[in-house]
Design an enzyme around this catalytic site. Structure first.
Site, mmCIF file in Angstrom:
data_model
loop_
_atom_site.group_PDB
_atom_site.id
_atom_site.type_symbol
_atom_site.label_atom_id
_atom_site.label_comp_id
_atom_site.label_asym_id
_atom_site.label_seq_id
_atom_site.Cartn_x
_atom_site.Cartn_y
_atom_site.Cartn_z
ATOM 1 N N ASP A 210 0.808 -1.222 0.000
ATOM 2 C CA ASP A 210 0.000 0.000 0.000
ATOM 3 C C ASP A 210 0.842 1.274 0.000
ATOM 4 O O ASP A 210 0.310 2.370 -0.038
ATOM 5 C CB ASP A 210 -0.929 -0.014 1.225
ATOM 6 C CG ASP A 210 -1.965 1.090 1.211
ATOM 7 O OD1 ASP A 210 -2.509 1.381 0.131
ATOM 8 O OD2 ASP A 210 -2.238 1.675 2.279
ATOM 9 N N SER A 235 -6.630 5.324 0.138
ATOM 10 C CA SER A 235 -6.973 4.030 -0.449
ATOM 11 C C SER A 235 -8.467 3.760 -0.269
ATOM 12 O O SER A 235 -9.041 4.048 0.781
ATOM 13 C CB SER A 235 -6.177 2.907 0.222
ATOM 14 O OG SER A 235 -4.792 3.144 0.114
ATOM 15 N N GLN A 285 -5.364 -1.781 -6.792
ATOM 16 C CA GLN A 285 -5.939 -0.871 -5.802
ATOM 17 C C GLN A 285 -6.568 0.324 -6.499
ATOM 18 O O GLN A 285 -6.046 0.829 -7.498
ATOM 19 C CB GLN A 285 -4.854 -0.360 -4.850
ATOM 20 C CG GLN A 285 -5.367 0.605 -3.779
ATOM 21 C CD GLN A 285 -4.244 1.163 -2.923
ATOM 22 O OE1 GLN A 285 -3.699 2.224 -3.211
ATOM 23 N NE2 GLN A 285 -3.899 0.447 -1.870
#
Length: 296
Positions: A210, A235, A285
């Site tokens: 991430d 995110s 993502q």
């Protein structure tokens, strides 16, 4: 092993409150909320501690629902959805202050032989030839909106040796580039003895996944990111597929690209390769990427 890596491993070592309820500590990240990779990794740790022995994660799918409070612990509740002959499914909800902040579904599988093929590993320079964070970040101090950001960025990533292959987005402000980026990474220390657990390597890769995945979105538009104040980002969802064994304490190439951005959102796709060219992990993502008023 570095002090920072020891601290990260402690963060991932959840307290078991009940059979399927776990509690993890929180800590501040670069922004006033819990780092998304921390929540994802802790949730996966919670799921891993409820599966039959010998089954490793092969995929996870997650949604970030609310910003986490770094000043409060996070409670992870695991639902044992299914234990089949080969596959196990778990659902995890992370809760703070009585509200869900994160939701994860993960699937686990016993090892099987099968058909194999993969995309080839892209070209990349050897990681030892690239600048460390300590060497790289001081070059851009004048670009950041706060002179403390380089120090905070190094502290937040100190458990991981992460090296950019090309110029990072905060060094490319105003110069749109191809929406692709690469980083090499490994933990800042070896995972030996009891720490040499395949599940821990997977959870650590989840943590790192991430950190930079939306960089390619920023590069496409010549934006430096939150650190220079020209976008607001967070995110939204995160998916990973674990294909082949790997070690998080050995060099891994994270090859990333962005096929699209629109509607205040950007999509990032990543592939993680071992140094000898095996495709170990695939990542996708979507995140919020908004330009503040007056900065467009």
């Amino acid at each position: 092993m570095s002090h920072e890596l020891t601290s990260l491993l402690d963060l991932l070592d959840l307290e078991r409150v009940e059979r399927d309820i776990f509690r993890g500590d929180s800590r501040a990240s670069l922004v006033p909320r819990v780092f998304g990779g921390q929540v994802a990794a802790q949730a996966l740790v919670a799921a891993c501690r409820t599966v039959p022995e010998g089954r490793l994660p092969h995929s996870l799918h997650a949604y970030f629902l609310r910003a986490g409070d770094p000043g409060a612990p996070i409670v992870y509740t695991v639902d044992r959805i299914r234990d089949g002959r080969s596959f196990t499914t778990r659902r995890v909800v992370a809760v703070q202050h009585g509200q869900p902040i994160f939701h994860l579904s993960a699937s686990f599988q016993t090892f099987e032989e099968g058909l194999e093929h993969q995309e080839p590993m892209p070209e990349a320079p050897d990681p030892e030839t690239l600048s460390t964070a300590e060497e790289l970040l001081p070059r851009y101090t004048e670009l950041f909106r706060d002179e403390e950001i380089p120090r905070r960025l190094m502290k937040a990533r100190a458990a991981v040796d992460l090296r950019y292959v090309a110029e990072p987005p905060f060094g490319s402000v105003g110069s749109p580039k191809e929406p692709r980026s690469q980083v090499w990474f490994r933990t800042n220390g070896k995972l030996d003895g009891e720490l040499d657990d395949p599940m821990l390597h997977i959870c650590l890769a989840t943590y790192v996944s991430d950190m930079t995945l939306l960089d390619s979105v920023l590069l496409a538009h010549g934006r430096g990111g939150w650190a220079v104040g020209d976008v607001v980002g967070a995110s939204l969802d995160h998916a990973m597929w674990f294909h082949r064994p790997f070690r998080a304490d050995e060099w891994l190439l994270y090859d990333q690209e962005s096929p699209t951005s629109q509607g205040g959102r950007g999509l990032g796709k990543g592939r993680i390769f071992t140094r000898d060219g095996r495709l170990a992990v695939s990542v996708i993502q979507e995140g919020v990427v908004r330009v503040p008023r007056g900065r467009d």
